[in-house]
Every structure is written in C-alpha cells, then in structure tokens.
Design an enzyme around this catalytic site. Structure first.
Site, mmCIF file in Angstrom:
data_model
loop_
_atom_site.group_PDB
_atom_site.id
_atom_site.type_symbol
_atom_site.label_atom_id
_atom_site.label_comp_id
_atom_site.label_asym_id
_atom_site.label_seq_id
_atom_site.Cartn_x
_atom_site.Cartn_y
_atom_site.Cartn_z
ATOM 1 N N GLY A 7 16.769 52.862 38.835
ATOM 2 C CA GLY A 7 17.943 52.263 39.494
ATOM 3 C C GLY A 7 19.180 53.010 39.041
ATOM 4 O O GLY A 7 19.705 52.733 37.958
ATOM 5 N N ALA A 8 19.610 53.989 39.845
ATOM 6 C CA ALA A 8 20.721 54.853 39.405
ATOM 7 C C ALA A 8 22.038 54.420 40.037
ATOM 8 O O ALA A 8 22.832 55.243 40.469
ATOM 9 C CB ALA A 8 20.396 56.310 39.733
ATOM 10 N N GLY A 9 22.275 53.102 40.096
ATOM 11 C CA GLY A 9 23.579 52.592 40.542
ATOM 12 C C GLY A 9 24.570 52.716 39.388
ATOM 13 O O GLY A 9 24.335 53.465 38.426
ATOM 14 N N GLY A 12 23.080 51.596 35.957
ATOM 15 C CA GLY A 12 22.014 52.516 35.532
ATOM 16 C C GLY A 12 22.600 53.819 35.010
ATOM 17 O O GLY A 12 22.206 54.310 33.947
ATOM 18 N N ASN A 100 20.394 40.975 38.265
ATOM 19 C CA ASN A 100 20.890 39.602 38.436
ATOM 20 C C ASN A 100 19.780 38.732 39.013
ATOM 21 O O ASN A 100 18.854 39.238 39.655
ATOM 22 C CB ASN A 100 22.022 39.580 39.479
ATOM 23 N N ALA A 126 31.046 47.868 35.998
ATOM 24 C CA ALA A 126 30.929 49.316 36.269
ATOM 25 C C ALA A 126 31.054 49.517 37.762
ATOM 26 O O ALA A 126 30.580 48.690 38.550
ATOM 27 C CB ALA A 126 29.606 49.852 35.764
ATOM 28 N N LYS A 175 23.301 32.857 32.971
ATOM 29 C CA LYS A 175 23.929 33.915 33.778
ATOM 30 C C LYS A 175 23.783 33.563 35.260
ATOM 31 O O LYS A 175 24.713 33.722 36.051
ATOM 32 C CB LYS A 175 23.251 35.255 33.458
HETATM 33 O O1 KPL Z 1 27.653 39.342 37.470
HETATM 34 C C1 KPL Z 1 28.620 39.372 38.196
HETATM 35 C C2 KPL Z 1 28.440 40.046 39.499
HETATM 36 O O2 KPL Z 1 29.408 40.391 40.166
HETATM 37 O O3 KPL Z 1 27.261 40.230 39.861
HETATM 38 C C3 KPL Z 1 29.905 38.680 37.804
HETATM 39 C C4 KPL Z 1 29.719 38.113 36.409
HETATM 40 C C5 KPL Z 1 30.194 37.556 38.769
HETATM 41 C C6 KPL Z 1 31.068 39.610 37.692
HETATM 42 O O4 KPL Z 1 31.584 40.049 38.905
#
Ligand code: KPL
Length: 289
Positions: A7-9, A12, A100, A126, A175
């Site tokens: 994953g070179a985003g 990464g 995420n 980033a 998270k």
């Molecule tokens: O994890 C994030 C995301 O944008 O995916 C937050 C914590 C909401 C920061 O923008």
C-alpha cells in the site's frame, strides 16, 4: 532484514521513508506481475524539510526475504492485496494490518490461519502531493498488538514508534468510534474535520454516539456515550484543518472505507438486533446510487 510495505499511499510511503531514515531497508510491495525497480521519492517532514530517498519496489508475488510486512492499503483492498503475498510469505513473518475500520482483522486470520497476524493503528496525518511525494502533516499515536497469542513487538515496529498494545482490538474499536462519526459526516457535507465542532452538528453527533455506545456495550467495549462524543470532538479539534480520508476519497471519486467503518457497525448491529437509524441514514446518504 527488509520490511515490506503493502500500500504505497501517503502513510505507506511515510513509513517506508522513516524505516530507511532509521537504517532499516524497506520495499514497497507492488502489484503482482511487475518488475522490481527503484524510484526516487520525496518526503516533506514535519519540520518542512524535504528529504529524498530511493525506494525499491518489489512485486508482491515474487519471493523476497522480508522480516515484517506493514499493510497500509485501504480496508477494502486489504485481502485482495494480501493474496499474492500469502502464496509465498513464510508463516513466521508478522503481517501488521494498519488500515481504518474493522473486518479484515477478523477475515485475514480466518483465510490464512497459519500466519502471524498483527493489527494496529496510527493517527499520523500524511498527504500525497504527487505519486512519489508525500507531506507528513501531523505526528500521531501509533499502536500495534498481536491478533493471536501474546508476542513481543517486532523491532522494526518499535523503531517506528509503535507502542505495544496487548488489547489491540479495544484500541481499534476506539479508533473506529472516531472514524464512524468524523469520516462519513465530513464526506457527506464536504467539510474539514473542525466543522464538526459547530453547534449545528451536535444533536446528530450525540445520536450517532448513543448508537455506537449501545453496540459497544453489546460487543464488550462498554463506555458512556459522552466519552465517545468527547473523543470524537477532541480528534475533530486536534485535526481541525484536515480533510478526512473519506472526504479525500469522495472528492477524488475513489471507493471509500465506508463498508469497513459504517458497514461494519451496521452488520454487527443487525447480528445483535440493535437499531442504528442514524448510522443507517448516514450510510445511505453516502453509498453509491
Ligand atoms: O483517521 C482519520 C481519517 O481521516 O481517516 C481522522 C482521525 C478522522 C483524521 O482525519
């Protein structure tokens, strides 16, 4: 030994630069079928200084002596991107899922049960300015822990500043609670995270947090709705100028992580027969027609 980054985003590339800065070799693992090559990359650090690095790229289906794999694909690409790697990667090499949302953290160990699975999260900001140029916009908290039996944190993860967390699923749930509110609301209304601090958003945020709390209770993550709301608003404040990753995806016309974020919550709510009308409406407002 070399750390593979799948994953070179923006994140990464950031971690690949940081590994190399610490003297640890890193390879960006690219689509199967390509040729290995080394390309110049740039990182603009938190201090505003630009650093150049030559980052090797290695196709993910070609055996390569790796000591660790960091997975920074989007949640919905994770399993597909892992498949070519899993055909040759030795079981003993830890694979750390850092996207995420929730879902692949349960799916991957089911699909490849003999591998050593880890999961984690990093809240760094980033931004990818060009295909091989990224800016580190905020230092975040980094955590990781094994999805199987307890194990010491791999040295390269510790070098990158990851704290070992023996209850990583609880940390990922926390998270997720933030991403469940900030990401879809900012993506729906096309606003930066800080806009959610406005009074007009508070009733909807409170209702979303109530539903998260009811599900959290049923899943074994009990917490008052006010604690969830405080966490959401603290992150919105700390990242006020950020455009959430989901908003960036929507603006770029890319698929979003909605299925691993709100989709995960709704699937669990369905399983446990808990109504989540506010999240359902939010999902409907964002799901492609
Ligand atoms: O994890 C994030 C995301 O944008 O995916 C937050 C914590 C909401 C920061 O923008």
């Amino acid at each position: 030994m070399t750390v593979g980054v799948l994953g070179a985003g923006a994140l990464g590339q950031l971690l690949a630069h940081q590994l190399i800065e610490h003297g640890l070799p890193a390879h960006l693992l690219t689509r199967p079928g390509g040729q290995p090559e080394t390309l110049p990359h740039q990182l603009i650090g938190l201090d505003g200084q630009t650093r150049q690095a030559e980052l090797p790229r290695h196709p993910s289906d070609r055996p390569n002596p790796l000591s660790l794999v960091l997975v920074l694909t989007k949640a919905h690409h994770c399993l597909e991107a892992l498949a070519p790697l899993m055909t040759w990667l030795p079981n003993s090499v830890p694979v750390v899922l850092l996207h995420n949302g929730l879902g692949p953290q349960f799916e991957a160990p089911k699909r490849w049960p003999t591998h050593s699975w880890w999961a984690g999260s990093l809240t760094d900001g980033a931004l990818r300015l060009a295909p091989r140029q990224v800016r580190h916009t905020g230092q975040g908290v980094r955590r990781a822990g094994p999805l199987g039996p307890d194990a010491p944190i791999p040295p390269a993860l510790a070098t990158l500043g990851f704290e070992s967390d023996p209850d990583i699923l609880a940390a990922l749930w926390q998270k997720l609670t933030v991403n469940l509110v900030i990401n879809p609301l900012t993506a729906r209304d096309r606003v930066p995270n800080g806009a959610l601090l406005k009074a007009a958003y508070q009733p909807e945020i409170a209702a979303l947090c109530q539903e998260i709390t009811a599900l959290g209770q049923a899943l074994g993550y009990p917490e008052p709705a006010e604690a969830v709301r405080d966490r959401v608003l603290t992150v919105a404040q700390a990242t006020a100028a950020n455009r959430s990753s989901m908003l960036q995806d929507v603006e770029a016309g890319r698929p979003t992580e909605l299925p691993a974020i709100t989709g995960y919550l709704l699937a669990e709510a369905r399983r446990l027969e808990l109504p989540c009308p506010h999240h359902r409406r939010l999902m409907a407002s964002l799901a492609p027609a």
